[in-house]
Design an enzyme around this catalytic site. Structure first.
Site, PDB file in Angstrom:
ATOM      1  N   SER A 149       0.857  -1.190   0.000  1.00  0.00           N
ATOM      2  CA  SER A 149       0.000   0.000   0.000  1.00  0.00           C
ATOM      3  C   SER A 149       0.890   1.237   0.000  1.00  0.00           C
ATOM      4  O   SER A 149       2.048   1.167   0.451  1.00  0.00           O
ATOM      5  CB  SER A 149      -0.851   0.003   1.277  1.00  0.00           C
ATOM      6  N   TYR A 162      -2.792  -1.419  10.461  1.00  0.00           N
ATOM      7  CA  TYR A 162      -2.826  -1.731   9.020  1.00  0.00           C
ATOM      8  C   TYR A 162      -1.581  -1.144   8.349  1.00  0.00           C
ATOM      9  O   TYR A 162      -0.875  -1.837   7.616  1.00  0.00           O
ATOM     10  CB  TYR A 162      -4.094  -1.137   8.396  1.00  0.00           C
TER      11      TYR A 162
HETATM   12  N1  LIG Z   1      -8.531  -0.352  -1.764  1.00  0.00           N
HETATM   13  C1  LIG Z   1      -7.552   0.404  -1.322  1.00  0.00           C
HETATM   14  O1  LIG Z   1      -7.703   1.608  -1.138  1.00  0.00           O
HETATM   15  C2  LIG Z   1      -6.222  -0.224  -1.045  1.00  0.00           C
HETATM   16  C3  LIG Z   1      -5.113   0.612  -0.938  1.00  0.00           C
HETATM   17  C4  LIG Z   1      -3.871   0.059  -0.705  1.00  0.00           C
HETATM   18  C5  LIG Z   1      -3.732  -1.312  -0.576  1.00  0.00           C
HETATM   19  N2  LIG Z   1      -4.839  -2.117  -0.677  1.00  0.00           N
HETATM   20  C6  LIG Z   1      -4.625  -3.557  -0.550  1.00  0.00           C
HETATM   21  O2  LIG Z   1      -5.091  -4.180  -1.729  1.00  0.00           O
HETATM   22  C7  LIG Z   1      -5.464  -5.523  -1.437  1.00  0.00           C
HETATM   23  C8  LIG Z   1      -6.865  -5.776  -1.997  1.00  0.00           C
HETATM   24  O3  LIG Z   1      -7.807  -5.076  -1.187  1.00  0.00           O
HETATM   25  P1  LIG Z   1      -9.114  -4.374  -1.758  1.00  0.00           P
HETATM   26  O4  LIG Z   1      -8.949  -2.940  -1.540  1.00  0.00           O
HETATM   27  O5  LIG Z   1      -9.425  -4.865  -3.092  1.00  0.00           O
HETATM   28  O6  LIG Z   1     -10.182  -4.865  -0.666  1.00  0.00           O
HETATM   29  P2  LIG Z   1     -11.445  -5.834  -0.747  1.00  0.00           P
HETATM   30  O7  LIG Z   1     -12.346  -5.434  -1.845  1.00  0.00           O
HETATM   31  O8  LIG Z   1     -11.980  -5.844   0.629  1.00  0.00           O
HETATM   32  O9  LIG Z   1     -10.794  -7.245  -1.105  1.00  0.00           O
HETATM   33  C9  LIG Z   1     -10.075  -7.972  -0.142  1.00  0.00           C
HETATM   34  C10 LIG Z   1      -9.930  -9.390  -0.609  1.00  0.00           C
HETATM   35  O10 LIG Z   1      -9.206 -10.098   0.418  1.00  0.00           O
HETATM   36  C11 LIG Z   1      -9.847 -11.322   0.641  1.00  0.00           C
HETATM   37  N3  LIG Z   1      -9.595 -11.776   2.003  1.00  0.00           N
HETATM   38  C12 LIG Z   1      -9.768 -11.111   3.168  1.00  0.00           C
HETATM   39  N4  LIG Z   1      -9.495 -11.921   4.216  1.00  0.00           N
HETATM   40  C13 LIG Z   1      -9.139 -13.116   3.680  1.00  0.00           C
HETATM   41  C14 LIG Z   1      -8.772 -14.364   4.227  1.00  0.00           C
HETATM   42  N5  LIG Z   1      -8.712 -14.573   5.561  1.00  0.00           N
HETATM   43  N6  LIG Z   1      -8.475 -15.389   3.394  1.00  0.00           N
HETATM   44  C15 LIG Z   1      -8.555 -15.217   2.044  1.00  0.00           C
HETATM   45  N7  LIG Z   1      -8.890 -14.064   1.464  1.00  0.00           N
HETATM   46  C16 LIG Z   1      -9.193 -13.029   2.275  1.00  0.00           C
HETATM   47  C17 LIG Z   1     -11.333 -11.058   0.387  1.00  0.00           C
HETATM   48  O11 LIG Z   1     -11.970 -12.266   0.003  1.00  0.00           O
HETATM   49  P3  LIG Z   1     -12.956 -13.135   0.936  1.00  0.00           P
HETATM   50  O12 LIG Z   1     -13.656 -12.195   1.872  1.00  0.00           O
HETATM   51  O13 LIG Z   1     -13.857 -13.817  -0.038  1.00  0.00           O
HETATM   52  O14 LIG Z   1     -12.051 -14.099   1.628  1.00  0.00           O
HETATM   53  C18 LIG Z   1     -11.258 -10.111  -0.803  1.00  0.00           C
HETATM   54  O15 LIG Z   1     -11.209 -10.858  -1.993  1.00  0.00           O
HETATM   55  C19 LIG Z   1      -5.383  -5.661   0.088  1.00  0.00           C
HETATM   56  O16 LIG Z   1      -4.144  -6.247   0.435  1.00  0.00           O
HETATM   57  C20 LIG Z   1      -5.415  -4.222   0.562  1.00  0.00           C
HETATM   58  O17 LIG Z   1      -4.787  -4.078   1.815  1.00  0.00           O
HETATM   59  C21 LIG Z   1      -6.067  -1.603  -0.914  1.00  0.00           C
END
Ligand SMILES: NC(=O)c1ccc[n+]([C@@H]2O[C@H](COP(=O)([O-])OP(=O)(O)OC[C@H]3O[C@@H](n4cnc5c(N)ncnc54)[C@H](OP(=O)(O)O)[C@@H]3O)[C@@H](O)[C@H]2O)c1
Length: 262
Positions: A149, A162
């Site tokens: 991130s 986080y």
């Molecule tokens: N969106 C942002 O602003 C942002 C910014 C910087 C970094 N990120 C990073 O990008 C990545 C993707 O996040 P996102 O923003 O797309 O969020 P999201 O829409 O909430 O997606 C998160 C994903 O993680 C999976 N997940 C959560 N806990 C899990 C577990 N115990 N086992 C397996 N899968 C799990 C969820 O699937 P299930 O619930 O089906 O398991 C979901 O597919 C993350 O690492 C996040 O920290 C996001």
């Protein structure tokens, strides 16, 4: 010529049931080389939809499962998909913690967040490593792609644990890349800015953040361009702005090792 994701034959995307992971899984499946893409996560209905509507392979994985279960899962995937040569780890969770109200701090959530965002990622990478090193000995490239991130570089105070978990994962990724520099295993760190997703739904901040976030389509296009170019750190938007400020602090270990030798 160095290898890029265009050379991948089979990509596992963990955390592909929503947000960034889902969009990247679909974009990866559309690469000209048409790699096999395995979408993974916990929510079965969403995995089914990716399978039936989008033609992806799927696997149910809970990255918070214990090490034995994760090892069985990884070994099973490698047996089923011997060409597996890339893993994108997009699973992640986020909690807010207010240390001015210590009575509200749920320490189970502190541990859960650090486990999912860091320990589980390191565990998965270590479990895939024998397979990737074997591919490397055969002269085949492979790709380890953790998602950190922009907050790994500059913490956001309302999500202190986080931010720390992402800084830990970034640090680990830099060390891992250096350890693997004489192999054909590439470590590519993806650093997203604030992006449209479900990450903030539980905290109730989605309506406010949606005014500022980068739409998923735009984010995915820019990230895929970086991946296809062969960047080792794929940062987009504000994450790229902050990363550029860190450029002076080269992530190469040459300086540290030289210093350590003195
Ligand atoms: N969106 C942002 O602003 C942002 C910014 C910087 C970094 N990120 C990073 O990008 C990545 C993707 O996040 P996102 O923003 O797309 O969020 P999201 O829409 O909430 O997606 C998160 C994903 O993680 C999976 N997940 C959560 N806990 C899990 C577990 N115990 N086992 C397996 N899968 C799990 C969820 O699937 P299930 O619930 O089906 O398991 C979901 O597919 C993350 O690492 C996040 O920290 C996001």
């Amino acid at each position: 010529m160095s290898s890029t994701i265009d050379h991948a034959k089979c990509v596992l995307v963990i955390g592909a049931t929503s947000g960034i992971g889902r969009h990247l899984a679909l974009a990866l499946a559309n690469l000209p080389s048409r790699p096999t893409v395995i979408a993974a996560g916990r929510r079965v209905e969403r995995l089914k939809e990716l399978e039936t509507t989008n033609g992806l392979k799927t696997a149910q994985i809970d990255v918070a499962a214990d090490g034995k279960v994760l090892k069985e899962t990884v070994d099973g995937l490698i047996a089923q998909y011997p060409d597996l040569d890339a893993v994108v780890i997009a699973s992640g969770i986020q909690y807010q913690f207010d240390f001015l109200k210590p009575e509200t701090i749920n320490l189970d959530n502190v541990a859960r967040e650090f486990n999912v965002n860091y320990i589980a990622v390191v565990t998965l990478i270590s479990l895939f490593m024998p397979h990737f090193l074997k591919l490397s000995e055969q002269g085949r490239p492979s790709f380890v792609i953790p998602i950190t991130s922009g907050l790994a570089l500059m913490p956001f105070p309302t999500v202190p644990n986080y931010s720390a978990s992402k800084a830990a994962l970034r640090s680990f990724s830099i060390s891992l890349r250096d350890q693997l520099k004489d192999t054909k295993v590439k470590v590519i760190e993806i650093l997203p800015p604030l992006v449209e997703s479900e990450l903030h739904d539980e905290q109730g901040t989605t309506p406010m953040l949606s005014k500022f976030w980068m739409p998923l389509d735009e984010y995915t296009e820019k990230t895929m361009a970086g991946l296809r170019k062969g960047d080792e750190q794929v940062a987009v938007g504000t994450a790229d702005v902050v990363l550029k400020r860190f450029k002076g602090l080269d992530t190469s270990f040459q300086t540290a090792l030289t210093f350590g030798d003195k």
